[in-house]
Every structure is written in C-alpha cells, then in structure tokens.
Write an enzyme that holds these catalytic residues in place. Structure first.
Site, mmCIF file in Angstrom:
data_model
loop_
_atom_site.group_PDB
_atom_site.id
_atom_site.type_symbol
_atom_site.label_atom_id
_atom_site.label_comp_id
_atom_site.label_asym_id
_atom_site.label_seq_id
_atom_site.Cartn_x
_atom_site.Cartn_y
_atom_site.Cartn_z
ATOM 1 N N GLY A 55 -1.344 -7.155 -14.702
ATOM 2 C CA GLY A 55 -1.951 -6.972 -13.396
ATOM 3 C C GLY A 55 -3.457 -7.029 -13.478
ATOM 4 O O GLY A 55 -4.048 -7.388 -14.503
ATOM 5 N N GLY A 56 -4.107 -6.642 -12.364
ATOM 6 C CA GLY A 56 -5.548 -6.738 -12.290
ATOM 7 C C GLY A 56 -6.266 -5.728 -13.153
ATOM 8 O O GLY A 56 -7.412 -5.941 -13.544
ATOM 9 N N ASP A 63 -1.796 2.747 -3.602
ATOM 10 C CA ASP A 63 -1.459 1.338 -3.886
ATOM 11 C C ASP A 63 0.039 1.115 -3.692
ATOM 12 O O ASP A 63 0.724 0.580 -4.567
ATOM 13 C CB ASP A 63 -1.879 0.981 -5.313
ATOM 14 C CG ASP A 63 -1.945 -0.540 -5.522
ATOM 15 O OD1 ASP A 63 -1.945 -1.282 -4.516
ATOM 16 O OD2 ASP A 63 -1.981 -0.976 -6.681
#
Length: 673
Positions: free
Chosen positions: A27-28, A141
């Site tokens: 992921g980021g 999130d």
C-alpha cells in the site's frame, strides 16, 4: 509474477523473532508480508512501514502509541495486533493473519450486491467500529480494502489508528493540508478542516454501502482533488438511481450516513449499526416501502448548498447586487486555498468557481422610459462608480471574513511530544495558546513527566487562543510476575491477566513431585518486573515419568530385587516351595511388564525349591509292601532286577538310601531278587 523476486525484506528475521515470508499486499504507507513468529511458532501478518516513514523518530514514536491503542481493541471483528517493533529503523506491526480475501474482491466479483447481502456484510464492520468509537478510537480509513473476509467467513476490520499516525506526522509539512485516508471515502469536513471524529467513519461506511449496492464509487474524477471537491459540494446520489428497485428506506439509510452536514449523520457507528439493523429487519420481512422508516432515516434538516450547488438566482437589479456580493462572495473567496501545480489559486477549488456578475436589464427596443424613470437612471448612472467601489470593498471584506472564518483564525499546534510538562507549557504559551494537563498515561517510549500525547496533535489546526491539552507520561507500565508454582494452568492464566501480562510459551515436563497440569516454574521468575502485555513462559508438570518394567520371571531373585529397586520401584518378595523352579529363582512377577511409576510396588514370588521328604526303609520287604510305603511318603517307585534275581520279589536294595531326604515326588528305585 513471483512476488518474492528482488524483495530484500523476504527472508529477514526482524527483532530476532519474525521470519519474513512472501509478500501479501503493498500500500501507500506499508507492505504486508506473511511471517512466522519463531518464538510462539505461529503464522502472523507483518505490516512493515516504508523506509521513508520509519526513518523519522517522531513518526516512529507516534506509530508506537497508535499501534498500542489499536492493540487494546478486543473484538471478534477487529484484526488482532500482537506486537510492534523497530528493527534498526524498520518499523513493523505484527498482526493476526487472516487467510482469505477483502471486501474489495467481493465488490469486484459480485457487485451490485442485494441490499440484504450488503448490509449483512456491513453489520460486523459497524460492530467493530462501534467498539472502537466507544473506546475513543477513530479508524480514519474505512474502505473495502481494510475489511478482511476469512476463508471460514469471519469478517475483520484492519488498520485501526494507523491513518492517524501517518497523518499527524505529515500534516504540518504538506501544502494546503493533508487529505486523511483514501479520497473516495473522505467526509467533507475532513477535506475542508482536516480533523476527524467518529462521524467521519460513519460517512466512509455509508460510501462503502453505496459502493456495494451499485458497484461504483459515488464520486469519480480524473484527480483526487476533483473527487475531494465532489465530496464537499455534491450529495451522494441515492443508490436506486443506478440500481432500480432498491427500497426507499435503503436510499434514506445511505443519505443519512453520507450527509454532508455532519450533524445530520449518526453520531457514531453504534447508532448507524442500529439503523442498519432496522433496515435489515424490514428487508427480511420483504417490505417494499416503509414511509415511517424512510422518514426516520432521511436527513431532517436540508443541507445548505453553496458555490456551484446554490440554487439561488443572481439578482437582476444593480441595487440588489451589493446584497448578492455580501451574501455570496464569502463562499467564493475562502482562506483555505489549495495548491495546484505549484501555485496557489486565488479561488479555492474546494469552494467552487466564482459566480458571474448578474446581467444588466435592458429595455425592449422601441420604448423609452418615462421622464421620471430617465432621471432615476441618471442618478443610478452617477452611482455606478460608488456601487463599483462598494462591490469591491464588499468583496475584500467578504474575502477577509472568509479567510478569518476559514483558516485565518487557526494556527498550527506546536509539537511538544517528549518535552517535560514545564517545557511543553512554555512552548505552547509562547505560541499564544493555553496549556492544560488532561491526564496521565503509561508510556514505554516517553519518560515519566514528559508529554506523551496532545489534543490537538502537533501540526494539527487549532483556534488562536485555543487550549492544547496534554497527556503526561507516567513512565513505563510495569507489573510483577506473580508466583504461580503449584497453580493449575487455568489459574496461572487468570493470575497473569490480573497484572496485565500475557501467557507466553508453555513447556511441559515430567516431575514426580508435582501433579500433572500444575505449574512448576515461570520465566521470568516470580516478582520480576515486566512491561504490560509482556509474555511469561511457564513450565507445567506432566506428572511422574512412566518407567518400563523389566520381566525377571525365571531369573535370580536377588538380581531382580537389585535392578527393580534401582529403577525406583518398591520391591516386595514372597517365597514358596516349587517342585519345578530352583530355589532362589523368580516364579512370578506382578506386574511383569508394561510401565509403572517411580514408587510403585513390584511383587516377586521366589521359589524355595521342592519339599524334601525322608526316604523310608523298605529293604527286606516284598515288592508290593515296599511300593505302598514309598508312595505313602510321596515318592514315585521304580524297580529293577538285581544280578541275583531268582523271582522271589523281595527288596534287597534301594536308591536313595533309607533315612536320606529326597524331593517329594521324586523316584525311589528298588532292587529285587
């Protein structure tokens, strides 16, 4: 493509404990690997922060705190957090491994889902969020990628608190503010203000429901800023617009959860869960429409629309234009401007495009106004420069007001983590803010007396003259290992839980002095201090060790006693005559094989040999009388003819000789003449 190729992390052992295996996802902010916890011999998921984040000491400290908060969440639908560590700059999180897929996979393969299935999937998600909100923890999130569905059907929510750790660390360095979480699920106030509460999670959950029902995100664009703009200025459409047949009360549920005015949403996930269950009950009953339920769920106050969403017409008369500018310019000129392509636009892209000035009214051709009207127009034409000046002044004032009520009345909260309370107070007051101590909490990383947390966090916005509330560290939380020797394993677990320690590895060993299932010792030993949640290993008794019993039947009794006694058995001996076993040999043994335990009794029956009987004198007797006498004494009789045998049948000799002793049942041989 092989996910293990050219990944230097695979094969490493972090913190001397976690063997990194194949990559699961990237992921980021982190990459997730399957890993093996070599201490507890179990598979776990290892989330390893990207090196750019782990290099920042302040971020690492914040990440530890947020991970600890997430680890305290105990809920069947929350991915468990086992451990957190920093291996020479590699910041990682050890979590429960959930083999399976994500809600994103379900949406890709099955959407649009029926309302019944969509809400059934959302129910455990909201249950997990409700527990988090009750504990004061916001997810920040919520998205399909963070909803894990195990192969056995269990649903778990992952990544609690991690968005806060990243955002709080980066917010003060980003241009124009940081968008927290994934842009498609951002609540409007998170875009505009940059601050979150439980209603942001409610909004994101509503977006996820919409996406499951339709198979599409509600707002899409070519860039993240366009999507963020849409969340601020556009209501999420009813799902039935894209998928006809969805009941009105389901539309109302989505509208309530995703209301742009946060005051119209459910205050937290617990309330939204209640609303979802009401809708599920209606769906289960097959109700196509329920006006009461729809009315209860629909936003009760219309959301004010501004900017491009405004339905208000621009005034036609110049005299009304001043009022128009006064009312509308503040919505055009906002202070929270967004940097795009390296420059700052004078009009915020989050506030909408500027409205065009209203057109002048024109007289129809061929008509002239009356004289009075002509004079009036003359006066108005003279007022033109004045009106222009007023309009410009109003625009400037409105812009200033917009700046003040947008960003102008805010400043950034100074970072005071790890400073002493006195140092933090001085720094906060120097910034023109008030300082207050909100409480105290244990910390493994922040020394006692120093600041472990602030509200707002460092780098977040705060009103001028606002108050920074600090939580002061009480230092590391330590617990004494209780004395557990002599306890059952269940009681030992309870004793550890009471002092906030975890049960570590359980080793079982034989011990003849400690009953089976009872604790022999602990590592660390009793009264040793350990941090909260530290594992304590236990050694538990398997009872006495079983011993193989050798069989000594037919063997020398003295040797049997010696060897059995050496094995720890209690040997008991009884003796009896035996016509077949020589004296001193073992006739029988109980038990004569298998296993027994030290201290058990082994019984030996030892032969005393046959019974000895005196041989009677039968010389001179007739054969029959001699046989009768010998048989009466317990002997067997055999006869033979002597060298002088003449047929008289008298005994002239015997063997054994008269008066000697012979085993009872043995044979006496007679010599006859």
């Amino acid at each position: 493509m092989d996910r293990t190729v050219a990944d230097p992390m695979i094969g490493r052992v972090l913190d001397g404990r976690y063997l990194v295996g194949p990559r699961i996802a990237r992921g980021g902010m982190a990459t997730v690997y399957e890993a093996t916890d070599r201490r507890l011999d179990r598979v776990c998921a290892l989330k390893i922060m990207h090196s750019g984040l782990g290099d920042d000491a302040e971020f690492a400290a914040r990440f530890v705190r947020e991970a600890r908060s997430a680890a305290r969440l105990s809920h069947p639908h929350v991915v468990g957090v086992f451990d957190q560590g920093d291996d020479d700059g590699t910041v990682f999180l050890a979590m429960e491994y959930i083999p399976g897929h994500t809600l994103r996979d379900v949406i890709r393969k099955e959407a649009p889902l029926t309302p019944t299935k969509a809400l059934a999937l959302m129910d455990p998600v909201l249950s997990a969020l409700a527990t988090a909100h009750q504990a004061g923890l916001i997810h920040r999130d919520v998205k399909p990628e963070n909803v894990l569905i195990a192969d056995d059907g269990r649903i778990k929510v992952a990544d609690f608190g991690l968005a806060r750790a990243v955002t709080a660390d980066t917010q003060h360095t980003a241009t124009g503010g940081v968008l927290i979480g994934t842009v498609s699920y951002l609540a409007p106030e998170l875009v505009v203000e940059g601050r979150a509460d439980a209603r942001c999670d409610v909004y994101a959950a509503g977006v996820v429901i919409y996406e499951m029902l339709t198979g599409h995100k509600p707002h899409e664009g070519e860039s993240p800023i366009q999507i963020a703009y849409a969340h601020v200025h556009e209501d999420i459409p009813p799902p039935s617009r894209m998928v006809p047949g969805i009941p009105p009360y389901v539309d109302a549920l989505v509208a309530r959860a995703t209301a742009r005015d946060r005051d119209l949403r459910a205050p937290d996930a617990r309330v939204l869960l209640h609303q979802v269950r009401r809708v599920r009950a209606a769906l289960d009953q097959g109700v196509p429409d329920d006006p009461d339920l729809t009315g209860d769920l629909s936003p009760t106050v219309p959301v004010q629309t501004r900017g491009r969403d405004s339905d208000r017409d621009a005034p036609a008369e110049p005299d009304d234009f001043i009022d128009y500018v006064r009312d509308e310019v503040p919505t055009i000129l906002t202070a929270e401007q967004v940097a795009v392509g390296g420059r700052t636009d004078q009009t915020s892209v989050l506030s909408g495009p500027p409205r065009q000035p209203p057109p002048q009214r024109r007289q129809p051709a061929g008509k002239r106004p009356p004289a009075g009207q002509s004079r009036q127009r003359t006066r108005r034409s003279r007022r033109g420069p004045i009106l222009l000046a007023v309009v410009l002044l109003a625009a400037v004032l409105a812009g200033a007001a917009g700046w003040w009520f947008g960003a102008g009345r805010y400043q950034r909260t100074p970072g005071v983590i790890d400073l002493t309370a006195a140092q933090a107070r001085a720094k906060v007051q120097h910034a023109g803010l008030h300082f207050a101590i909100a409480g105290r909490a244990f910390s493994e990383t922040v020394p006692a007396g120093s600041v472990v947390h602030t509200d707002p966090n460092g780098g977040e916005r705060i009103l001028h003259d606002g108050t920074v509330r600090a939580t002061i560290s009480r230092g590391p939380e330590r617990s004494e290992v209780p004395t557990m020797r002599g306890m059952s394993l269940a009681d030992a677990k309870t004793a550890l839980a009471k002092v906030h320690l975890d049960l570590g590895e359980v080793t079982r060993k034989y011990d003849a002095r400690v009953a089976k299932g009872v604790v022999i010792s602990s590592d660390p030993p009793p009264l040793t201090e350990r941090k909260r949640g530290a594992p304590v290993d236990l050694v538990v008794s398997k009872g006495a060790r079983p011993i193989k019993v050798p069989d000594f039947t037919g063997k020398d009794a003295t040797e049997a006693q010696k060897k059995l006694g050496g094995l720890g058995f209690d040997v008991r001996v009884s003796r009896k005559h035996d016509d077949t076993a020589p004296a001193g040999t073992v006739i029988s043994q109980d038990p004569h094989g298998g296993t027994a335990f030290r201290g058990d009794t082994i019984t030996l029956l030892v032969s005393k040999g046959p019974v000895m009987v005196e041989v009677p004198k039968v010389v001179g007797m007739g054969t029959e009388d001699a046989k009768t006498a010998l048989e009466a004494a317990g002997f067997e009789v055999a006869t033979e003819h002597s060298t002088l045998y003449v047929g008289l049948e008298y005994v002239v000799g015997q063997d054994p000789s008269p008066g000697s002793k012979a085993p009872k049942g043995s044979t006496v041989t007679l010599s006859l003449v």
